[in-house]
Design an enzyme around this catalytic site. Sequence first.
Site: not given
Length: 367
Positions: A64, A66, A95, A125-126, A154, A339
């Site tokens: 992903h 995003d 990430d 995805e997030e 990932e 994150h």
Amino acid sequence: MNVVDLLMKLLSFKSVTPDDAGSLAFIESYLKGYEATYVNKEGVKNLFLTKKFSEGPHLCFAGHVDVVPAGDGWHTNPFVPVIKEGKIYARGTQDMKSGVAAFVQAVKECEDFSGRLSILLTSDEEGDATYGTQIMLQHLKEIDLLPDACIVAEPTCETAFGDAIKVGRRGSVNGVIEKHGIQGHAAYPEKAKNPIHKVAQVLPMMAGVNLDEGDEFFGPSQFVITDLRAGMEVTNVTPGKLKMMFNVRNSTETTLEDVEKFVHTYFNGMDYDLTLKQSATPFLTDPDRPIVHALDESIQKVCGITPKHSTAGGTSDARFIAADNIDVIEFGVINDTIHAPNERTSIEEVEKLYEVFKETIKYFTQG
């Protein structure tokens, strides 16, 4: 452009979910010679790039573009990547734009492959992940182009690059129990039906209980109570209803039906309602499958270590891929700042990840 240059470019796109911010169009233009298909819905963009080199198996890399919002606490602009002391700082470094950059560069440089190569990318995805990988897989199924094997890049490594790959993931069952009673005065308990007193009797037999014993890949599926509430926050009124919320991160040994039976065992005879939702289905890819061997050998060659096969952690889009009976595994950089403010990864890890994916492409069709 090398893999680090590519990563720096991808990090400069402010692609906060579900906005790809132009990153997918850039990747499409970067991979000349690959057929591009977009499936877009509700503001989400999904891109599939593919090239058939010859007859043979279909290997896909997925991920992903995003990222989660940056939040506070950054020492630099989270969407202007900077390099300091060998580390790249920006939102999405771990990430998972490092993974995307690594497989895009590896695929771009591949000149020969015994089969078909592809890349599946989403900008959802997030977030809710409703209009992302799932709908692209549905499209690929309709045109008979589902891959045989897939690597999701990932961030999987724990303390050293190459120390872990994901060969599966636990599922997640969310539940809400509403125990009904009759509200009343605390001074007259005989005239009421206090749901707290009823539920309190069974809590010791339920809270933290393992529903299975686990196995070599999965830990036990545990009944985890996440919220318990009743009443009006007063001392002289007994409640008329109690709500208990729980979660079970389930292995392949425990199903939603097993969770339902477990609850019923202890609430049988009570006046209650149960709502269950399987938000993620557990899966396990056989470690003897060619894609696992190829990745294992590649990590051993590039890193000099043997990765452990893990199923720990939360959920990812790999669960959707596994649902279509595709051999799917996950591998990427260390995940210690995902994150978080000042998210970062090292240049060395990015370059090694790219080398691992290059080797995996070679090993995959060599058996």
